[in-house]
Design a protein around this motif. Structure first.
Motif, PDB file in Angstrom:
ATOM      1  N   ASN A  26       0.803  -1.234   0.000  1.00 26.27           N
ATOM      2  CA  ASN A  26       0.000   0.000   0.000  1.00 26.27           C
ATOM      3  C   ASN A  26       0.835   1.284   0.000  1.00 26.27           C
ATOM      4  OD1 ASN A  26      -2.540  -1.279   0.131  1.00 26.27           O
ATOM      5  ND2 ASN A  26      -2.394  -1.530   2.353  1.00 26.27           N
ATOM      6  N   TYR A  27       2.126   1.219   0.292  1.00 32.72           N
ATOM      7  CA  TYR A  27       2.978   2.409   0.301  1.00 32.72           C
ATOM      8  C   TYR A  27       3.606   2.711  -1.061  1.00 32.72           C
ATOM      9  CZ  TYR A  27       3.120   2.175   5.482  1.00 32.72           C
ATOM     10  OH  TYR A  27       2.824   2.152   6.817  1.00 32.72           O
ATOM     11  N   GLN A  28       3.382   1.842  -2.038  1.00 33.23           N
ATOM     12  CA  GLN A  28       4.033   2.055  -3.337  1.00 33.23           C
ATOM     13  C   GLN A  28       3.450   3.284  -4.059  1.00 33.23           C
ATOM     14  OE1 GLN A  28       6.667  -0.045  -5.053  1.00 33.23           O
ATOM     15  NE2 GLN A  28       6.959  -0.034  -2.845  1.00 33.23           N
ATOM     16  N   GLY A  40      -1.919  -4.538  -0.890  1.00 36.00           N
ATOM     17  CA  GLY A  40      -2.361  -4.829   0.471  1.00 36.00           C
ATOM     18  C   GLY A  40      -1.334  -4.455   1.506  1.00 36.00           C
ATOM     19  N   ASP A  41      -1.665  -4.784   2.766  1.00 30.44           N
ATOM     20  CA  ASP A  41      -0.688  -4.592   3.841  1.00 30.44           C
ATOM     21  C   ASP A  41       0.164  -5.852   3.947  1.00 30.44           C
ATOM     22  OD1 ASP A  41      -2.274  -6.445   5.169  1.00 30.44           O
ATOM     23  OD2 ASP A  41      -2.916  -5.088   6.769  1.00 30.44           O
ATOM     24  N   SER A  42       1.074  -5.864   4.895  1.00 29.79           N
ATOM     25  CA  SER A  42       2.015  -6.994   4.974  1.00 29.79           C
ATOM     26  C   SER A  42       1.288  -8.319   5.175  1.00 29.79           C
ATOM     27  CB  SER A  42       2.986  -6.792   6.137  1.00 29.79           C
ATOM     28  OG  SER A  42       3.563  -5.535   6.063  1.00 29.79           O
ATOM     29  N   LEU A  43       0.250  -8.306   5.990  1.00 25.37           N
ATOM     30  CA  LEU A  43      -0.466  -9.554   6.273  1.00 25.37           C
ATOM     31  C   LEU A  43      -1.193 -10.048   5.025  1.00 25.37           C
ATOM     32  CD1 LEU A  43      -1.385 -11.697   8.296  1.00 25.37           C
ATOM     33  CD2 LEU A  43      -3.314 -10.231   8.896  1.00 25.37           C
ATOM     34  N   ARG A  63      12.662  -5.519   0.885  1.00 23.32           N
ATOM     35  CA  ARG A  63      13.240  -6.870   0.834  1.00 23.32           C
ATOM     36  C   ARG A  63      12.576  -7.877   1.774  1.00 23.32           C
ATOM     37  NH1 ARG A  63      17.425  -9.228  -1.649  1.00 23.32           N
ATOM     38  NH2 ARG A  63      17.861  -7.262  -2.673  1.00 23.32           N
ATOM     39  N   PHE A  64      12.284  -7.475   3.045  1.00 24.34           N
ATOM     40  CA  PHE A  64      11.751  -8.497   3.947  1.00 24.34           C
ATOM     41  C   PHE A  64      10.396  -9.018   3.431  1.00 24.34           C
ATOM     42  CE2 PHE A  64       9.620  -4.797   5.897  1.00 24.34           C
ATOM     43  CZ  PHE A  64       8.340  -5.300   6.122  1.00 24.34           C
ATOM     44  N   MET A  65       9.656  -8.184   2.746  1.00 24.87           N
ATOM     45  CA  MET A  65       8.352  -8.620   2.210  1.00 24.87           C
ATOM     46  C   MET A  65       8.559  -9.638   1.082  1.00 24.87           C
ATOM     47  SD  MET A  65       6.327  -5.014   2.080  1.00 24.87           S
ATOM     48  CE  MET A  65       5.960  -4.126   3.592  1.00 24.87           C
ATOM     49  N   ALA A  66       9.553  -9.362   0.222  1.00 30.87           N
ATOM     50  CA  ALA A  66       9.849 -10.292  -0.870  1.00 30.87           C
ATOM     51  C   ALA A  66      10.388 -11.606  -0.310  1.00 30.87           C
ATOM     52  CB  ALA A  66      10.853  -9.655  -1.828  1.00 30.87           C
ATOM     53  N   THR A 129       2.203  -9.176  12.300  1.00 29.62           N
ATOM     54  CA  THR A 129       2.237  -7.932  11.521  1.00 29.62           C
ATOM     55  C   THR A 129       1.544  -6.853  12.353  1.00 29.62           C
ATOM     56  OG1 THR A 129       0.102  -8.092  10.415  1.00 29.62           O
ATOM     57  CG2 THR A 129       1.923  -9.309   9.405  1.00 29.62           C
ATOM     58  N   SER A 130       1.487  -5.640  11.798  1.00 29.26           N
ATOM     59  CA  SER A 130       0.826  -4.575  12.559  1.00 29.26           C
ATOM     60  C   SER A 130      -0.674  -4.831  12.653  1.00 29.26           C
ATOM     61  CB  SER A 130       1.089  -3.214  11.905  1.00 29.26           C
ATOM     62  OG  SER A 130       0.566  -3.216  10.602  1.00 29.26           O
ATOM     63  N   ALA A 131      -1.192  -5.690  11.756  1.00 24.35           N
ATOM     64  CA  ALA A 131      -2.632  -5.957  11.747  1.00 24.35           C
ATOM     65  C   ALA A 131      -3.038  -6.975  12.808  1.00 24.35           C
ATOM     66  CB  ALA A 131      -3.064  -6.466  10.365  1.00 24.35           C
ATOM     67  N   THR A 174      10.614   6.436   9.650  1.00 23.15           N
ATOM     68  CA  THR A 174       9.548   7.243   9.031  1.00 23.15           C
ATOM     69  C   THR A 174       8.420   7.507  10.037  1.00 23.15           C
ATOM     70  OG1 THR A 174      10.106   6.282   6.894  1.00 23.15           O
ATOM     71  CG2 THR A 174       7.958   7.348   7.067  1.00 23.15           C
ATOM     72  N   HIS A 175       7.965   6.480  10.726  1.00 24.71           N
ATOM     73  CA  HIS A 175       6.841   6.667  11.654  1.00 24.71           C
ATOM     74  C   HIS A 175       7.254   7.375  12.950  1.00 24.71           C
ATOM     75  CE1 HIS A 175       4.904   3.662   9.043  1.00 24.71           C
ATOM     76  NE2 HIS A 175       3.810   4.318   9.371  1.00 24.71           N
ATOM     77  N   ALA A 176       8.479   7.081  13.426  1.00 25.65           N
ATOM     78  CA  ALA A 176       8.891   7.649  14.716  1.00 25.65           C
ATOM     79  C   ALA A 176       9.116   9.159  14.626  1.00 25.65           C
ATOM     80  CB  ALA A 176      10.143   6.945  15.226  1.00 25.65           C
ATOM     81  N   VAL A 197      -3.673   6.416  12.850  1.00 28.77           N
ATOM     82  CA  VAL A 197      -2.204   6.338  12.774  1.00 28.77           C
ATOM     83  C   VAL A 197      -1.777   4.877  12.747  1.00 28.77           C
ATOM     84  CG1 VAL A 197      -1.925   8.529  14.030  1.00 28.77           C
ATOM     85  CG2 VAL A 197      -1.778   6.357  15.289  1.00 28.77           C
ATOM     86  N   HIS A 198      -0.538   4.675  12.298  1.00 27.08           N
ATOM     87  CA  HIS A 198       0.014   3.315  12.256  1.00 27.08           C
ATOM     88  C   HIS A 198       0.597   2.994  13.635  1.00 27.08           C
ATOM     89  CE1 HIS A 198       2.477  -0.080  10.903  1.00 27.08           C
ATOM     90  NE2 HIS A 198       1.646  -0.138   9.879  1.00 27.08           N
ATOM     91  N   PRO A 199       0.509   1.746  14.079  1.00 24.54           N
ATOM     92  CA  PRO A 199       1.054   1.430  15.409  1.00 24.54           C
ATOM     93  C   PRO A 199       2.579   1.502  15.515  1.00 24.54           C
ATOM     94  CG  PRO A 199       0.048  -0.524  14.426  1.00 24.54           C
ATOM     95  CD  PRO A 199      -0.246   0.611  13.504  1.00 24.54           C
ATOM     96  N   GLU A 200       3.282   1.786  14.410  1.00 25.06           N
ATOM     97  CA  GLU A 200       4.724   2.058  14.510  1.00 25.06           C
ATOM     98  C   GLU A 200       4.977   3.489  14.987  1.00 25.06           C
ATOM     99  OE1 GLU A 200       6.772   1.163  10.872  1.00 25.06           O
ATOM    100  OE2 GLU A 200       5.990  -0.878  10.822  1.00 25.06           O
ATOM    101  N   CYS A 201       3.895   4.283  15.164  1.00 25.61           N
ATOM    102  CA  CYS A 201       4.078   5.656  15.677  1.00 25.61           C
ATOM    103  C   CYS A 201       4.373   5.591  17.176  1.00 25.61           C
ATOM    104  CB  CYS A 201       2.812   6.481  15.438  1.00 25.61           C
ATOM    105  SG  CYS A 201       2.521   6.838  13.696  1.00 25.61           S
ATOM    106  N   SER A 214      -3.208  -1.038  10.861  1.00 28.10           N
ATOM    107  CA  SER A 214      -2.338  -1.352   9.722  1.00 28.10           C
ATOM    108  C   SER A 214      -2.875  -0.586   8.509  1.00 28.10           C
ATOM    109  CB  SER A 214      -2.354  -2.855   9.439  1.00 28.10           C
ATOM    110  OG  SER A 214      -3.481  -3.199   8.666  1.00 28.10           O
ATOM    111  N   THR A 215      -2.114  -0.584   7.429  1.00 24.73           N
ATOM    112  CA  THR A 215      -2.549   0.224   6.276  1.00 24.73           C
ATOM    113  C   THR A 215      -3.877  -0.286   5.689  1.00 24.73           C
ATOM    114  OG1 THR A 215      -1.062  -1.089   4.887  1.00 24.73           O
ATOM    115  CG2 THR A 215      -0.256   1.039   5.661  1.00 24.73           C
ATOM    116  N   SER A 216      -4.027  -1.596   5.581  1.00 19.87           N
ATOM    117  CA  SER A 216      -5.300  -2.100   5.020  1.00 19.87           C
ATOM    118  C   SER A 216      -6.451  -1.925   6.006  1.00 19.87           C
ATOM    119  CB  SER A 216      -5.173  -3.565   4.614  1.00 19.87           C
ATOM    120  OG  SER A 216      -4.356  -3.661   3.469  1.00 19.87           O
TER     121      SER A 216
END
Ligand code: 13P
Length: 303
Positions: A26-28, A40-43, A63-66, A129-131, A174-176, A197-201, A214-216
């Motif tokens: 979703n960030y692309q 989608g989101d990571s999940l 990379r970690f997603m791939a 994941t964040s979800a 980015t989030h912090a 907000v995203h939970p990485e904040c 999460s983004t989704s």
């Protein structure tokens, strides 16, 4: 220089040639999301990749997603859309450091955020994941959890569970960066807005929000909500789908420049080059892949 339509046409041709599917986080960039078969989101991306039979998966993300896609699809060739698209958060912990922390907390079960390398996942008991962080932590058969590497997501989960959580001190650059002050100013400007907000904040930012998602989950929240104005605290790429799916609603980023430099390395040109040259093949050593898959599968079973 080619125009947008020519680039899109080229992607379609290459997709056929490689019997490929294109997946995009979703960030692309909007034009990259638009040529993707799946977003989608990571999940969601992990889940969607898990059942896929494509010969080639072109992963537009980091990379970690791939790597996760490669672990879940050992029979597909996974190409990352840009050779250097990494995740500084994932790089904040390696196997050696994780082993040191595990020695310090031998009773704790390790829950690794999906933003980790395959090698770190292989050393962990569960992935999340964040979800689904809260769901996973609650389902772990241990009262003590070592949560790596995102301390902000870990802190958020700790506010929703009774388990004892030990937080590794990693964070997303980015989030912090988003501050409580910026949230307060944005709320003054749009007092009627719902704040997502995203939970990485940071915790103090999450405290000021209506929801940490999460983004989704943000996409679903916005679609179902009767509210018309939203303040968004995550990477700007999410605005594309939020606006496209909700033409009657307004979305504003809480702070300008909410950009993940690694997510933005991918362009239509890098996707085409990757496909033309069949480069940036992402592989995970078999022994690591098997153990990392156990942690990912346990997460998928829980959620
Ligand atoms: P989501 O899983 O919410 O899409 O987030 C991924 C991520 O890397 C956030 O920085």
């Amino acid at each position: 220089m080619f125009g947008l339509e020519e680039l899109q046409q080229k992607v379609l041709e290459l997709k056929k040639e490689l019997n490929a599917i294109i997946v995009a986080h979703n960030y692309q960039r909007p034009e990259v999301q638009n040529i993707a078969d799946l977003t989608g989101d990571s999940l969601e991306l992990a889940r969607k990749c898990a059942g896929n039979k494509a010969e080639t998966i072109v992963f537009c993300g980091v990379r970690f997603m791939a790597e996760t896609a490669a672990i879940l699809n050992p029979s597909s060739t996974v190409l990352l859309s840009h050779a250097d698209a990494g995740c500084p958060l994932a790089d904040m912990i390696d196997v050696e450091r994780l082993r040191q922390w595990k020695e310090k907390y031998p009773e704790a079960a390790v829950v690794a955020y999906v933003n980790t390398t395959a090698a770190v996942k292989a050393e962990s008991d569960f992935c999340c994941t964040s979800a689904n962080g809260v769901e996973v932590v609650d389902a772990v058969p241990s009262e003590e959890i070592l949560f790596v590497p995102d301390q902000n997501l870990g802190h958020y989960v700790s506010t929703k569970t009774s388990k004892k959580m030990i937080l590794y001190p990693g964070f997303c650059n980015t989030h912090a960066k988003l501050t409580a002050e910026e949230v307060k100013l944005a709320k003054q400007r749009y007092p009627q807005a719902k704040v997502l907000v995203h939970p990485e904040c940071r915790p103090e930012v999450i405290d000021l929000a209506d929801a940490a998602l999460s983004t989704s989950q943000m996409l679903r929240y916005a679609k179902q909500s009767n509210h018309k104005v939203f303040l968004i605290g995550t990477e700007e790429g999410i605005l594309h789908s939020l606006r496209e799916q909700n033409s009657d609603k307004e979305f504003h980023l809480i702070s300008d420049g909410f950009i993940c430099p690694d997510m933005k390395k991918t362009t239509l040109e890098t996707v085409i080059e990757t496909m033309q040259t069949r480069s940036n093949v992402v592989t995970v050593p078999e022994e690591i892949g098997i153990r990392a898959k156990q942690a990912i599968d346990k997460m998928l079973d829980i959620t």
